[in-house]
Motif scaffolding. Structure first.
Motif, PDB file in Angstrom:
ATOM      1  N   SER A  12      72.261 -11.891   2.929  1.00 47.89           N
ATOM      2  CA  SER A  12      71.940 -10.678   2.159  1.00 47.89           C
ATOM      3  C   SER A  12      71.227 -10.963   0.846  1.00 47.89           C
ATOM      4  CB  SER A  12      73.218  -9.879   1.863  1.00 47.89           C
ATOM      5  OG  SER A  12      73.756  -9.340   3.036  1.00 47.89           O
ATOM      6  N   GLY A  13      71.145 -12.202   0.469  1.00 47.35           N
ATOM      7  CA  GLY A  13      70.510 -12.517  -0.797  1.00 47.35           C
ATOM      8  C   GLY A  13      69.836 -13.858  -0.765  1.00 47.35           C
ATOM      9  N   LYS A  14      69.160 -14.169  -1.831  1.00 49.33           N
ATOM     10  CA  LYS A  14      68.446 -15.434  -1.948  1.00 49.33           C
ATOM     11  C   LYS A  14      69.339 -16.463  -2.632  1.00 49.33           C
ATOM     12  CE  LYS A  14      66.214 -14.418  -6.392  1.00 49.33           C
ATOM     13  NZ  LYS A  14      67.021 -13.246  -6.703  1.00 49.33           N
ATOM     14  N   PRO A  15      69.086 -17.737  -2.435  1.00 44.24           N
ATOM     15  CA  PRO A  15      69.874 -18.760  -3.135  1.00 44.24           C
ATOM     16  C   PRO A  15      69.750 -18.593  -4.655  1.00 44.24           C
ATOM     17  CG  PRO A  15      68.599 -19.741  -1.359  1.00 44.24           C
ATOM     18  CD  PRO A  15      68.119 -18.337  -1.488  1.00 44.24           C
ATOM     19  N   GLY A  16      70.850 -18.791  -5.351  1.00 43.69           N
ATOM     20  CA  GLY A  16      70.864 -18.625  -6.792  1.00 43.69           C
ATOM     21  C   GLY A  16      71.454 -17.289  -7.201  1.00 43.69           C
ATOM     22  N   ALA A  17      70.981 -16.736  -8.314  1.00 40.29           N
ATOM     23  CA  ALA A  17      71.559 -15.513  -8.873  1.00 40.29           C
ATOM     24  C   ALA A  17      70.922 -14.271  -8.274  1.00 40.29           C
ATOM     25  CB  ALA A  17      71.392 -15.500 -10.384  1.00 40.29           C
ATOM     26  N   ASN A  18      71.763 -13.315  -7.898  1.00 33.97           N
ATOM     27  CA  ASN A  18      71.335 -12.019  -7.379  1.00 33.97           C
ATOM     28  C   ASN A  18      72.062 -10.928  -8.170  1.00 33.97           C
ATOM     29  OD1 ASN A  18      69.915 -12.507  -4.403  1.00 33.97           O
ATOM     30  ND2 ASN A  18      71.360 -14.122  -4.984  1.00 33.97           N
ATOM     31  N   GLU A  19      71.350  -9.862  -8.469  1.00 36.70           N
ATOM     32  CA  GLU A  19      71.950  -8.802  -9.292  1.00 36.70           C
ATOM     33  C   GLU A  19      72.815  -7.874  -8.443  1.00 36.70           C
ATOM     34  OE1 GLU A  19      70.110  -5.023 -11.337  1.00 36.70           O
ATOM     35  OE2 GLU A  19      69.745  -6.788 -12.620  1.00 36.70           O
ATOM     36  N   ILE A  20      74.024  -7.631  -8.903  1.00 39.82           N
ATOM     37  CA  ILE A  20      74.907  -6.633  -8.311  1.00 39.82           C
ATOM     38  C   ILE A  20      75.468  -5.787  -9.449  1.00 39.82           C
ATOM     39  CG2 ILE A  20      75.515  -8.091  -6.335  1.00 39.82           C
ATOM     40  CD1 ILE A  20      78.263  -8.533  -7.704  1.00 39.82           C
ATOM     41  N   ALA A  21      76.245  -4.762  -9.098  1.00 37.10           N
ATOM     42  CA  ALA A  21      76.849  -3.906 -10.122  1.00 37.10           C
ATOM     43  C   ALA A  21      78.202  -3.410  -9.638  1.00 37.10           C
ATOM     44  CB  ALA A  21      75.939  -2.729 -10.447  1.00 37.10           C
ATOM     45  N   PHE A  22      79.105  -3.282 -10.570  1.00 32.78           N
ATOM     46  CA  PHE A  22      80.410  -2.679 -10.288  1.00 32.78           C
ATOM     47  C   PHE A  22      80.362  -1.230 -10.739  1.00 32.78           C
ATOM     48  CE2 PHE A  22      81.680  -7.146 -10.415  1.00 32.78           C
ATOM     49  CZ  PHE A  22      82.504  -7.225  -9.299  1.00 32.78           C
ATOM     50  N   ASP A  23      80.798  -0.346  -9.851  1.00 33.89           N
ATOM     51  CA  ASP A  23      80.877   1.075 -10.170  1.00 33.89           C
ATOM     52  C   ASP A  23      82.344   1.450 -10.325  1.00 33.89           C
ATOM     53  OD1 ASP A  23      78.031   1.856  -9.931  1.00 33.89           O
ATOM     54  OD2 ASP A  23      78.310   1.166  -7.872  1.00 33.89           O
ATOM     55  N   VAL A  24      82.707   1.855 -11.557  1.00 34.33           N
ATOM     56  CA  VAL A  24      84.081   2.240 -11.866  1.00 34.33           C
ATOM     57  C   VAL A  24      84.085   3.738 -12.148  1.00 34.33           C
ATOM     58  CG1 VAL A  24      86.077   1.812 -13.340  1.00 34.33           C
ATOM     59  CG2 VAL A  24      84.482  -0.051 -12.835  1.00 34.33           C
ATOM     60  N   LYS A  25      84.881   4.490 -11.366  1.00 33.92           N
ATOM     61  CA  LYS A  25      84.860   5.943 -11.468  1.00 33.92           C
ATOM     62  C   LYS A  25      86.288   6.476 -11.569  1.00 33.92           C
ATOM     63  CE  LYS A  25      81.993   8.099  -8.849  1.00 33.92           C
ATOM     64  NZ  LYS A  25      81.341   8.702  -7.649  1.00 33.92           N
ATOM     65  N   ALA A  26      86.484   7.446 -12.480  1.00 26.69           N
ATOM     66  CA  ALA A  26      87.789   8.082 -12.631  1.00 26.69           C
ATOM     67  C   ALA A  26      88.019   9.047 -11.487  1.00 26.69           C
ATOM     68  CB  ALA A  26      87.884   8.804 -13.961  1.00 26.69           C
ATOM     69  N   GLY A  27      89.211   8.987 -10.873  1.00 24.23           N
ATOM     70  CA  GLY A  27      89.502   9.847  -9.737  1.00 24.23           C
ATOM     71  C   GLY A  27      89.588  11.309 -10.101  1.00 24.23           C
TER      72      GLY A  27
END
Length: 475
Positions: free
Chosen positions: A443-458
């Motif tokens: 799913s990604g290339k060797p090394g660093a790949n950008e991801i994000a955490f989504d934090v949502k109040a219920g």
């Protein structure tokens, strides 16, 4: 026969004369009470500032102290707001606002802060009021000071010093209540179980209140306050200051009540000296503007009373500017010159900074998330050909409502959280959670790949944070 005794050197005599000039002995002041419009304003500010200072710790908000700078928890509670160490930016803005307010008000009307709202002025007024109620007016206090020790003098002094001490201790207690919960302090009073730092600061702050307001008084304003020294660079000829109209008042001297002073070759000043007697720093405003003047306007009230008794117009001592006195300006001219480019610039900058501060508070985030990578294991291959990275999320709930937050990850195809994807955070609390993120190998290339955490109040979908980080693939 020639005198062989040693004679003092000329340089030593000069040094002794210089020392006499620099170190004048203190003359104890017996300040005379005064009434008038400016005295009413001073006491209005005394009441306002002390009701706020002594009253705020007793107010409650959301079942807690409304205003509390809780050093142990590292949180500042101000009514509905909760500030964390990360909010130090707002403290910096407050300091900038304070600095520009000082520049603005000093350029407009001199030492307004010193004369009406400075704690030294406020507590000196309170202590002098206690002294007057117990020992009498300025004449009685002076006679009591010069009288030999007696039972009456001992009783009056004990009552005065005791009242000062109680007020000082209560002031120190209130000060500490802003940094340690009031309920805990009250419980400590009942069993005298104060912590060492709490007791230290109560005694420290109380002792200096007693020393500054009861003992040193004008010495603090004249010799210890730095503002008295650098205020002159903030004044100019169009700054409103307390002035004595020398052209109208001189030559001064006594005369009969109601007599036209010009008929006897005198000015309006009858040289009664009351303006000096009411001055808390003991200066004579008739000598011109002096750095010791704190701008309290007591001399204006006193002089106006004398002018009324003599049937003369008020305003021999008044708020004016140097240019206004020289050029005999009216009120409109004075206002026009007070609102000059310098003050308008200070006012504009102050208004902009205040607007920015309010906007920052209104748009302040109530949810923050810090993402920290587990550096002990940057990336590793696990079952099913998945690549695992481990993160530590610090979720900060900056509201005073307990909330459950859902956690999700995005940015790479097939990325998922292995394990619990929800975290519960208490009101105004922080919760740390460790997450294992799995991503397919392709799913990604060797090394660093950008991801994000989504934090949502219920319970509030609008309360969401999208925090970016990197996902590492082994090379």
């Amino acid at each position: 026969m020639r005198d062989a005794s040693p004679k003092p050197a000329a340089g030593r005599d000069a040094a002794a004369e210089q020392e006499e000039v620099l170190y004048a002995p203190r003359r104890k002041l017996y300040v005379r009470a005064v009434t008038g419009i400016f005295a009413k304003w001073r006491w209005a500010l005394v009441w306002l500032t002390q009701l706020v200072f002594y009253g705020l710790p007793w107010l409650t908000w959301n079942d807690r102290q409304a205003v509390l700078f809780h050093l142990t928890e590292r949180k500042f509670y101000i009514f509905g707001w909760v500030f964390w160490p990360q909010d130090v930016f707002f403290l910096a803005i407050l300091l900038i606002i304070s600095a520009y307010a000082l520049f603005f008000f000093t350029a407009v009307a001199g030492r307004l802060w010193c004369g009406y709202a400075c704690p030294q002025t406020v507590y000196t007024e309170i202590f002098m009021w206690i002294e007057q109620k117990i020992e009498g007016d300025h004449n009685k206090r002076q006679k009591l000071e010069q009288a030999p020790m007696s039972g009456r003098k001992l009783a009056l002094r004990s009552a005065k010093y005791g009242a000062w001490a109680l007020l000082s201790l209560w002031t120190g207690f209130t000060f500490v209540a802003y940094f340690s919960p009031l309920k805990e302090l009250l419980h400590s009073v009942t069993n005298f179980g104060f912590g060492p730092w709490e007791l230290f600061w109560i005694l420290f702050y109380g002792s200096f209140t007693y020393l500054f307001a009861g003992v040193m008084r004008e010495q603090v304003c004249k010799y210890m306050c730095p503002y008295a020294r650098f205020q002159s660079v903030m004044f100019d000829a169009d700054t409103l200051v307390i002035t004595y109209d020398e052209e109208r008042g001189e030559p001064r001297g006594t005369r009969k009540k109601g007599l036209d002073p010009r008929s006897v070759g005198k000015g309006d000043c009858i040289d009664c000296g009351i303006c000096v007697q009411v001055c808390p720093t003991g200066i004579d405003i008739r000598k011109g503007l002096q750095y010791e003047c704190i701008g309290c306007a007591a001399c204006i009230d006193a002089c106006d009373e004398v002018m009324d008794k003599m049937n003369y117009p008020r305003g021999l001592i008044r708020y004016s500017t140097e240019n206004a006195l020289r050029q005999h300006w009216g009120t409109k001219d004075i206002v026009a010159h007070v609102l000059r480019p310098r003050t308008l610039l200070y006012g504009a900058v102050l208004a902009l900074v205040c607007i920015g501060f309010v906007w920052g508070l209104a748009t302040r985030e109530t949810l923050r998330v810090d993402v920290i990578r587990d550096r002990a294991s940057l990336a590793r291959e696990v079952e099913d050909g998945m690549i695992e990275n481990v993160y530590r999320l610090q979720v900060m709930n900056m509201t005073e409502t307990a909330r459950a937050f859902s956690l999700a990850v995005s940015g790479l195809e097939g990325a998922k959280i292995d394990g619990e994807s929800e975290v519960k955070v208490g009101p105004a609390a922080t919760e740390a959670v460790t997450l294992r993120v799995l991503v397919p190998y392709d799913s990604g290339k060797p090394g660093a790949n950008e991801i994000a955490f989504d934090v949502k109040a219920g319970d509030d979908p609008s309360l969401t944070v999208h925090e970016k980080t990197t996902f590492l693939f082994p090379r």
